[in-house]
Design a protein around this motif. Structure first.
Motif, PDB file in Angstrom:
ATOM      1  N   ASP A 297       0.832  -1.203   0.000  1.00  0.00           N
ATOM      2  CA  ASP A 297       0.000   0.000   0.000  1.00  0.00           C
ATOM      3  C   ASP A 297       0.870   1.258   0.000  1.00  0.00           C
ATOM      4  O   ASP A 297       1.580   1.549   0.972  1.00  0.00           O
ATOM      5  CB  ASP A 297      -0.912  -0.019   1.222  1.00  0.00           C
ATOM      6  CG  ASP A 297      -1.973   1.060   1.170  1.00  0.00           C
ATOM      7  OD1 ASP A 297      -1.870   1.962   0.322  1.00  0.00           O
ATOM      8  OD2 ASP A 297      -2.917   0.995   1.983  1.00  0.00           O
ATOM      9  N   LEU A 298       0.780   2.041  -1.081  1.00  0.00           N
ATOM     10  CA  LEU A 298       1.581   3.261  -1.237  1.00  0.00           C
ATOM     11  C   LEU A 298       0.760   4.520  -0.980  1.00  0.00           C
ATOM     12  O   LEU A 298       1.186   5.618  -1.357  1.00  0.00           O
ATOM     13  CB  LEU A 298       2.174   3.313  -2.652  1.00  0.00           C
ATOM     14  CG  LEU A 298       3.040   2.113  -3.061  1.00  0.00           C
ATOM     15  CD1 LEU A 298       3.489   2.256  -4.514  1.00  0.00           C
ATOM     16  CD2 LEU A 298       4.238   1.986  -2.142  1.00  0.00           C
TER      17      LEU A 298
ATOM     18  N   ILE B 235       4.557   5.017 -12.846  1.00  0.00           N
ATOM     19  CA  ILE B 235       5.497   3.901 -12.902  1.00  0.00           C
ATOM     20  C   ILE B 235       5.029   2.796 -13.839  1.00  0.00           C
ATOM     21  O   ILE B 235       5.824   1.959 -14.259  1.00  0.00           O
ATOM     22  CB  ILE B 235       5.760   3.304 -11.503  1.00  0.00           C
ATOM     23  CG1 ILE B 235       4.474   2.733 -10.877  1.00  0.00           C
ATOM     24  CG2 ILE B 235       6.397   4.308 -10.595  1.00  0.00           C
ATOM     25  CD1 ILE B 235       4.722   2.034  -9.557  1.00  0.00           C
ATOM     26  N   ASP B 236       3.742   2.772 -14.192  1.00  0.00           N
ATOM     27  CA  ASP B 236       3.252   1.732 -15.089  1.00  0.00           C
ATOM     28  C   ASP B 236       3.160   2.205 -16.539  1.00  0.00           C
ATOM     29  O   ASP B 236       2.508   1.576 -17.375  1.00  0.00           O
ATOM     30  CB  ASP B 236       1.884   1.230 -14.620  1.00  0.00           C
ATOM     31  CG  ASP B 236       0.837   2.322 -14.599  1.00  0.00           C
ATOM     32  OD1 ASP B 236       1.218   3.512 -14.671  1.00  0.00           O
ATOM     33  OD2 ASP B 236      -0.366   1.997 -14.514  1.00  0.00           O
TER      34      ASP B 236
ATOM     35  N   SER C 214      -3.296   1.704 -10.040  1.00  0.00           N
ATOM     36  CA  SER C 214      -3.417   3.156  -9.834  1.00  0.00           C
ATOM     37  C   SER C 214      -4.700   3.534  -9.092  1.00  0.00           C
ATOM     38  O   SER C 214      -4.769   4.598  -8.471  1.00  0.00           O
ATOM     39  CB  SER C 214      -3.363   3.883 -11.182  1.00  0.00           C
ATOM     40  OG  SER C 214      -4.408   3.430 -12.038  1.00  0.00           O
ATOM     41  N   ASP C 215      -5.709   2.675  -9.140  1.00  0.00           N
ATOM     42  CA  ASP C 215      -6.969   2.985  -8.457  1.00  0.00           C
ATOM     43  C   ASP C 215      -6.824   2.904  -6.937  1.00  0.00           C
ATOM     44  O   ASP C 215      -7.481   3.642  -6.196  1.00  0.00           O
ATOM     45  CB  ASP C 215      -8.073   2.030  -8.916  1.00  0.00           C
ATOM     46  CG  ASP C 215      -8.466   2.231 -10.369  1.00  0.00           C
ATOM     47  OD1 ASP C 215      -8.321   3.370 -10.864  1.00  0.00           O
ATOM     48  OD2 ASP C 215      -8.889   1.247 -11.016  1.00  0.00           O
TER      49      ASP C 215
ATOM     50  N   ILE D 150       0.970  -1.713  -5.078  1.00  0.00           N
ATOM     51  CA  ILE D 150       1.674  -2.698  -5.883  1.00  0.00           C
ATOM     52  C   ILE D 150       1.103  -4.052  -5.507  1.00  0.00           C
ATOM     53  O   ILE D 150       1.042  -4.409  -4.332  1.00  0.00           O
ATOM     54  CB  ILE D 150       3.189  -2.667  -5.619  1.00  0.00           C
ATOM     55  CG1 ILE D 150       3.778  -1.308  -6.014  1.00  0.00           C
ATOM     56  CG2 ILE D 150       3.893  -3.790  -6.372  1.00  0.00           C
ATOM     57  CD1 ILE D 150       5.211  -1.128  -5.598  1.00  0.00           C
ATOM     58  N   ARG D 151       0.660  -4.816  -6.491  1.00  0.00           N
ATOM     59  CA  ARG D 151       0.097  -6.136  -6.254  1.00  0.00           C
ATOM     60  C   ARG D 151       1.124  -7.196  -6.623  1.00  0.00           C
ATOM     61  O   ARG D 151       1.770  -7.108  -7.672  1.00  0.00           O
ATOM     62  CB  ARG D 151      -1.166  -6.348  -7.079  1.00  0.00           C
ATOM     63  CG  ARG D 151      -2.227  -5.280  -6.896  1.00  0.00           C
ATOM     64  CD  ARG D 151      -2.918  -5.355  -5.567  1.00  0.00           C
ATOM     65  NE  ARG D 151      -3.635  -6.608  -5.366  1.00  0.00           N
ATOM     66  CZ  ARG D 151      -4.417  -6.855  -4.332  1.00  0.00           C
ATOM     67  NH1 ARG D 151      -4.583  -5.935  -3.380  1.00  0.00           N
ATOM     68  NH2 ARG D 151      -5.019  -8.014  -4.205  1.00  0.00           N
TER      69      ARG D 151
END
Length: 432
Positions: free
Chosen positions: A342-343, A356-357, A378-379, A383-384
């Motif tokens: 979680d960012l 980043i994507d 992004s939602d 990061i998954r």
């Protein structure tokens, strides 16, 4: 208690039993100072007197509905208005983790309060010392840990709330260690029928639904089916995946009073929880009994050594700067597991991960170490990480490139969430 004691910077109270450090004040001022903490010793005349009752038969727990009068407490300074100001927690039985339960009540005898211990969710049977943490907080705060001078006898079957019903003389279910991987451990089940189990139509069903699957997943991958083994009894045993029950089919020698004992393996357990109810049913007569077990804390965590690296100041999206997120699996992962990094906190602060994507040599996410794959959502600002071929003990390292930073900021907390395992561990980083 109307007693006034005058204190200097360090003064000694009750013939060396308690030491206090602080300003000069009267006893009433001490009571109002929330920052003062006092130590206590095993003496009935101390500030908070503690009387060890382990040498008395009243301290034994004779059955699952019995209670131990383990310690008596004396509020010699008159600081605590009721039992609610004092909490007790059993932390060990013979130095081992335990599910015994403690509480504090007003004493009807000559003491002020009594520490009462009961079975809680424990299936413990035997003799041992008991370790209790006590915290008294009301004006003055007293914290102490005490282990009984003598052993007490404990006979807890079914967690103190088990009812054997008409068809059973005894029921027992073992506790489960938290964060157990399939194949790591086994759980014991036992029951004693009060009348003969008829061979052929004498069936006992053990319902696991209260714990399954959120606390203990008995159908955990990779086997998706528990290993059920009969240890004592003349019949045979199986697992019903449709109802999530263990089914015992009686044999010709299953007479009244003969204990049936079995164990279950290949399950996965998660965070400490409970008590969880287990119901035993004799299907022919409908007689039922119930008992309880807990998922107990062993100090193991499903995610270990979580680490997030710092980031440089004033970086731009295409600078090629990188940040590393790493963790180690302390529990066996499943191939269907996803973990979320979680960012949100840094994204709302001084680090922008929104590009980043976008791809390119200077942007993107790379799994440096680990069998799975990773991407940016992004939602959710996460990061998954998708598990693929990872095992317990493996370390995963994920490198991120393509973010922008302010000139300074932080610390920012980054939680890593593994929902199936009930894990939420975190680390923090700064810009600089």
């Amino acid at each position: 208690m109307a007693r006034l004691w005058t204190l200097v910077a360090v003064c000694l109270i009750t013939a060396g039993l308690i030491t206090m450090a602080g300003p000069t004040f009267g006893f009433s001022s001490l009571a109002a100072d929330r920052g003062v903490q006092v130590a206590s010793v095993d003496d009935p005349n101390a500030y908070l007197g503690v009387v060890d009752n382990s040498g008395s038969a009243d301290a034994d727990i004779g059955n699952s509905n019995d209670e131990s009068l383990l310690y008596y407490l004396n509020d010699n300074a008159g600081e605590f208005s009721s039992a609610s100001a004092i909490s007790a927690n059993v932390t060990g039985f013979n130095g081992e983790a335990t599910s015994l339960n403690a509480r504090v009540e007003a004493d009807s005898g000559s003491n002020d309060y009594v520490v009462i211990v009961d079975c809680g969710s424990s299936n413990r049977k035997g003799d041992g010392t008991v370790t209790v943490d006590l915290v008294a907080a009301e004006g003055i705060r007293v914290e102490l840990e005490r282990t009984t001078a003598q052993t007490i006898s404990v006979n807890c079957r079914g967690g103190g709330n088990g009812k054997t019903g008409d068809g059973f003389d005894d029921l027992r279910v073992g506790d489960v260690d938290a964060y157990t991987s399939p194949g790591d451990d086994r759980q014991e089940f036992a029951f004693t029928p009060s009348s003969k189990l008829n061979s052929g139509n004498g069936e006992v069903r053990i319902d696991l639904n209260d714990a399954h699957p959120d606390a203990v997943d008995y159908e955990a991958p990779p086997t998706y089916y528990p290993d059920v083994t009969l240890h004592q009894g003349s019949g045979w045993v199986e697992y019903d995946g449709n109802t999530h029950e263990i089914v015992y089919h009686a044999g010709s020698q299953d007479k009244a009073g003969n204990e049936i004992r079995l164990s279950v393996g290949d399950y996965a357990s998660y965070e400490p929880s409970g008590p969880h109810e287990v119901t035993f049913t004799r299907t022919k007569s409908g007689a039922q009994g119930n008992t309880f077990f807990s998922v107990v804390d062993t100090g193991t965590t499903p995610l270990e050594n979580v680490d997030v690296s710092d980031v440089p100041p004033d970086s731009q999206y295409d600078d090629g700067e990188s940040q590393t997120f790493a963790f180690t699996f302390g529990l066996e992962p499943s191939g269907s597991d996803q973990l979320a990094i979680d960012l949100t906190e840094p994204q709302n602060g001084g680090v922008d991960y929104s590009q980043i994507d976008w791809g390119g040599d200077a942007r993107g996410i790379t799994v440096v170490n680990g069998g799975g794959s990773a991407w940016y959502d992004s939602d959710t600002n996460e990061i998954r990480y998708q598990v693929d071929g990872d095992s317990k003990g493996d370390r995963v390292e994920i490198r991120v490139k393509g973010y922008a930073t302010d000139s300074s900021g932080g610390p920012y907390e980054v939680p890593i969430r593994w929902e199936r395992a009930g894990a939420n561990e975190s680390d923090s980083f700064v810009i600089g």
